[in-house]
Enzyme design. Structure first.
Site, PDB file in Angstrom:
ATOM      1  N   ASP A  23       7.580   8.125 -36.207  1.00 39.08           N
ATOM      2  CA  ASP A  23       8.001   9.349 -35.518  1.00 39.08           C
ATOM      3  C   ASP A  23       9.385   9.116 -34.931  1.00 39.08           C
ATOM      4  O   ASP A  23       9.681   8.018 -34.445  1.00 39.08           O
ATOM      5  CB  ASP A  23       7.031   9.746 -34.407  1.00 39.08           C
ATOM      6  N   GLU A  25      12.565  10.980 -32.428  1.00 34.01           N
ATOM      7  CA  GLU A  25      13.058  12.039 -31.555  1.00 34.01           C
ATOM      8  C   GLU A  25      14.566  12.105 -31.771  1.00 34.01           C
ATOM      9  O   GLU A  25      15.239  11.067 -31.841  1.00 34.01           O
ATOM     10  CB  GLU A  25      12.721  11.764 -30.093  1.00 34.01           C
ATOM     11  N   HIS A 182       6.093  14.579 -27.598  1.00 35.95           N
ATOM     12  CA  HIS A 182       7.540  14.504 -27.837  1.00 35.95           C
ATOM     13  C   HIS A 182       8.149  13.214 -27.303  1.00 35.95           C
ATOM     14  O   HIS A 182       9.355  13.120 -27.127  1.00 35.95           O
ATOM     15  CB  HIS A 182       8.265  15.733 -27.288  1.00 35.95           C
ATOM     16  N   ASP A 187       3.607  10.087 -29.881  1.00 38.09           N
ATOM     17  CA  ASP A 187       3.360  10.888 -31.080  1.00 38.09           C
ATOM     18  C   ASP A 187       3.036  10.013 -32.286  1.00 38.09           C
ATOM     19  O   ASP A 187       2.202  10.380 -33.122  1.00 38.09           O
ATOM     20  CB  ASP A 187       4.564  11.774 -31.389  1.00 38.09           C
TER      21      ASP A 187
END
EC number: 3.1.13.-
Length: 224
Positions: A23, A25, A182, A187
């Site tokens: 994951d 961001e 987030h 996540d």
């Protein structure tokens, strides 16, 4: 016919692929221009019963690359309001990716798999940022398949009728804290748990091992 015990291995379960849950961001949607700000990877292992479990976790906050675009709306969405704050403990893209790739190669080799493959929720997004960052850092030995992925948004839509990560996790009987969402670390951990749940439930329902699974249909060298 494939030996039943051999079928209950990570190598045979995913045709030579080593799944790694990722994951990211970011500071926008464009992998070429927008900053990668956080990345996490969770490797997976298979027990003697053929059930899949999260294994190792590696996580980094990442410094924006030089000239990176920072979309205000994206920063507000992730809660990373100041990507340049020293309190983040961020590292360069190069450092983060090299450390992740080192772990992936080590565990891929231990599992006797031929290549790693990204597992992610809406996987094209995460895959595109990983590949773009690898290209910026001129990393030639990227362990992941250049385009193939396992997408848990698609898989959970099939398995649970939900494509949003939080809703899919809750429908699968998992806990999900929206206050932690987030964060790449949280996540990724939840996506890994969701992927394992889907794979293990499919096995419990009799979907794996395949009844008529011959070697001609399990060529580990053919990874396209």
């Amino acid at each position: 016919m494939t030996d039943k015990n051999d079928a209950l291995t990570l190598k045979k379960r995913f045709r030579g692929y080593f799944p790694v849950v990722i994951d990211v961001e970011t500071a926008g949607f464009n992998a070429q221009t927008d900053a990668l700000l956080e990345i996490c990877a969770v490797t997976l292992s298979m027990d003697e019963n053929g059930d899949l479990h999260p294994a190792s976790t590696i996580h980094f906050h990442v410094e924006p690359f030089e000239g990176a675009n920072l979309e205000k709306a994206a920063l507000e969405f992730t809660g990373i309001y100041d990507p340049f704050s020293p309190l983040r403990g961020a590292v360069s893209e190069d450092h983060a990716l090299k450390e992740i790739y080192k772990l992936v190669r080590k565990e891929q080799k231990a599992a006797d798999c031929s290549r790693a493959i990204i597992v992610a929720h809406n996987a094209h997004f995460d895959h595109s940022f990983v590949m773009a960052a690898s290209e910026r850092c001129k990393l030639k030995r990227v362990p992941f398949h250049p385009f193939a992925t396992f997408d848990t948004a698609t898989l959970s839509g099939l398995a649970f009728g939900q494509t949003v990560l939080a809703k899919a996790c809750k429908t699968a009987g998992m806990e999900f804290d929206n206050r932690e969402a987030h964060s790449a670390l949280y996540d990724t951990q939840k996506t890994a748990e969701l992927f394992c749940t889907i794979v293990n439930q499919w096995k419990a329902l009799g979907g794996w091992p395949l009844v008529n699974d011959d070697e001609d249909n399990n060529n580990d060298a053919d990874l396209d």
